[in-house]
Design a protein around this motif. Structure first.
Motif, mmCIF file in Angstrom:
data_model
loop_
_atom_site.group_PDB
_atom_site.id
_atom_site.type_symbol
_atom_site.label_atom_id
_atom_site.label_comp_id
_atom_site.label_asym_id
_atom_site.label_seq_id
_atom_site.Cartn_x
_atom_site.Cartn_y
_atom_site.Cartn_z
ATOM 1 N N SER A 64 60.895 63.550 53.177
ATOM 2 C CA SER A 64 62.084 64.135 52.565
ATOM 3 C C SER A 64 62.147 63.791 51.071
ATOM 4 O O SER A 64 62.441 64.649 50.237
ATOM 5 C CB SER A 64 63.336 63.635 53.282
ATOM 6 O OG SER A 64 64.494 64.121 52.669
ATOM 7 N N LEU A 65 61.860 62.555 50.732
ATOM 8 C CA LEU A 65 61.855 62.133 49.333
ATOM 9 C C LEU A 65 60.789 62.879 48.543
ATOM 10 O O LEU A 65 61.022 63.303 47.401
ATOM 11 C CB LEU A 65 61.628 60.622 49.235
ATOM 12 C CG LEU A 65 62.746 59.735 49.777
ATOM 13 C CD1 LEU A 65 62.274 58.290 49.902
ATOM 14 C CD2 LEU A 65 63.989 59.836 48.911
ATOM 15 N N ASP A 100 60.937 65.383 45.228
ATOM 16 C CA ASP A 100 60.185 65.095 44.008
ATOM 17 C C ASP A 100 58.831 64.534 44.402
ATOM 18 O O ASP A 100 58.679 63.327 44.620
ATOM 19 C CB ASP A 100 60.946 64.099 43.129
ATOM 20 C CG ASP A 100 60.217 63.789 41.835
ATOM 21 O OD1 ASP A 100 60.728 62.945 41.076
ATOM 22 O OD2 ASP A 100 59.143 64.384 41.570
ATOM 23 N N ALA A 101 57.824 65.412 44.486
ATOM 24 C CA ALA A 101 56.491 65.009 44.930
ATOM 25 C C ALA A 101 55.793 64.095 43.920
ATOM 26 O O ALA A 101 54.799 63.465 44.262
ATOM 27 C CB ALA A 101 55.627 66.240 45.199
ATOM 28 N N ARG A 102 56.312 64.013 42.713
ATOM 29 C CA ARG A 102 55.701 63.182 41.679
ATOM 30 C C ARG A 102 56.400 61.837 41.519
ATOM 31 O O ARG A 102 56.096 61.072 40.609
ATOM 32 C CB ARG A 102 55.700 63.943 40.360
ATOM 33 C CG ARG A 102 54.849 65.212 40.445
ATOM 34 C CD ARG A 102 54.858 65.962 39.167
ATOM 35 N NE ARG A 102 54.359 65.093 38.103
ATOM 36 C CZ ARG A 102 54.263 65.465 36.848
ATOM 37 N NH1 ARG A 102 54.629 66.645 36.486
ATOM 38 N NH2 ARG A 102 53.817 64.616 35.941
ATOM 39 N N ARG A 103 57.297 61.522 42.408
ATOM 40 C CA ARG A 103 58.056 60.271 42.325
ATOM 41 C C ARG A 103 57.107 59.075 42.448
ATOM 42 O O ARG A 103 56.241 59.053 43.313
ATOM 43 C CB ARG A 103 59.080 60.256 43.451
ATOM 44 C CG ARG A 103 60.098 59.167 43.338
ATOM 45 C CD ARG A 103 61.183 59.391 44.379
ATOM 46 N NE ARG A 103 62.062 58.282 44.427
ATOM 47 C CZ ARG A 103 63.216 58.218 43.782
ATOM 48 N NH1 ARG A 103 63.616 59.244 43.088
ATOM 49 N NH2 ARG A 103 63.969 57.157 43.852
ATOM 50 N N PRO A 104 57.254 58.068 41.600
ATOM 51 C CA PRO A 104 56.367 56.897 41.654
ATOM 52 C C PRO A 104 56.479 56.145 42.983
ATOM 53 O O PRO A 104 57.550 56.104 43.600
ATOM 54 C CB PRO A 104 56.866 56.016 40.502
ATOM 55 C CG PRO A 104 57.673 56.913 39.624
ATOM 56 C CD PRO A 104 58.214 57.994 40.509
ATOM 57 N N VAL A 105 55.386 55.543 43.387
ATOM 58 C CA VAL A 105 55.352 54.793 44.644
ATOM 59 C C VAL A 105 56.371 53.663 44.633
ATOM 60 O O VAL A 105 57.014 53.395 45.655
ATOM 61 C CB VAL A 105 53.929 54.252 44.927
ATOM 62 C CG1 VAL A 105 53.921 53.355 46.157
ATOM 63 C CG2 VAL A 105 52.946 55.397 45.106
ATOM 64 N N PRO A 145 67.191 62.009 56.464
ATOM 65 C CA PRO A 145 65.921 62.710 56.255
ATOM 66 C C PRO A 145 65.988 64.231 56.390
ATOM 67 O O PRO A 145 65.253 64.933 55.711
ATOM 68 C CB PRO A 145 65.001 62.123 57.330
ATOM 69 C CG PRO A 145 65.592 60.810 57.670
ATOM 70 C CD PRO A 145 67.071 60.959 57.476
ATOM 71 N N ALA A 146 66.850 64.759 57.214
ATOM 72 C CA ALA A 146 66.898 66.208 57.437
ATOM 73 C C ALA A 146 67.493 66.965 56.254
ATOM 74 O O ALA A 146 67.332 68.182 56.155
ATOM 75 C CB ALA A 146 67.691 66.519 58.701
ATOM 76 N N ILE A 147 68.158 66.271 55.346
ATOM 77 C CA ILE A 147 68.770 66.942 54.199
ATOM 78 C C ILE A 147 67.699 67.227 53.159
ATOM 79 O O ILE A 147 67.003 66.324 52.698
ATOM 80 C CB ILE A 147 69.923 66.102 53.621
ATOM 81 C CG1 ILE A 147 71.070 66.041 54.638
ATOM 82 C CG2 ILE A 147 70.399 66.688 52.296
ATOM 83 C CD1 ILE A 147 72.240 65.203 54.211
#
Length: 141
Positions: free
Chosen positions: A11-12, A16-21, A88-90
């Motif tokens: 979900s995160l 934002d697929a580029r969010r830092p680990v 998570p579903a949001i």
């Protein structure tokens, strides 16, 4: 089999697929190493392909619903949105003008998943009113 942390991680990444680990780890309440291990496992399983989230190849077949949210008197986005982000579903949270406060999109594998996420929102004391609109057919998007 994905657990709740894996679902929240996906979900995160959808947001934002580029969010830092490091930021993902903080949101998951895990160490950076544990988060990287989860990412590697999800990539190896095919749930994550590159920078695109692919959930079992059936993401288009998922059920979805929009929720129209009105806050309880005196409540604000800063108090509500962090709680919604943990569900998570949001997959979408928008503040809007007019008589409602938020429009929220939920995606789940089935209607029961939508109902569970809706119940989680409805249980929040900050929410005064909640209307649900299940998507019947997608014409665009």
């Amino acid at each position: 089999m994905m657990d709740e942390k894996d679902k929240l991680l996906l979900s995160l990444l959808r947001r934002d697929a580029r969010r830092p680990v490091v930021a993902l780890a903080r949101d998951l309440n895990l160490s950076r190493t544990a988060t990287q291990d989860r990412l590697a496992r999800l990539q190896a399983s095919g749930a994550i392909a590159g920078f695109t989230v692919v959930e079992g190849g059936q993401s288009a077949a998922r059920e979805s619903a929009y929720l129209i949210v009105r806050f309880a008197a005196g409540k604000r986005c800063a108090q509500v949105v962090p709680k919604l982000k943990a569900i998570p579903a949001i997959t979408l949270i928008h503040s809007v003008t007019g008589p409602v406060d938020l429009i929220v999109r939920i995606e789940a594998e089935n209607v029961a998943g939508i109902e569970a996420a809706r119940a989680a929102l409805d249980a929040l004391p900050e929410i005064a009113e909640l209307s649900t609109y299940v998507v019947l057919e997608r014409h665009l998007g």
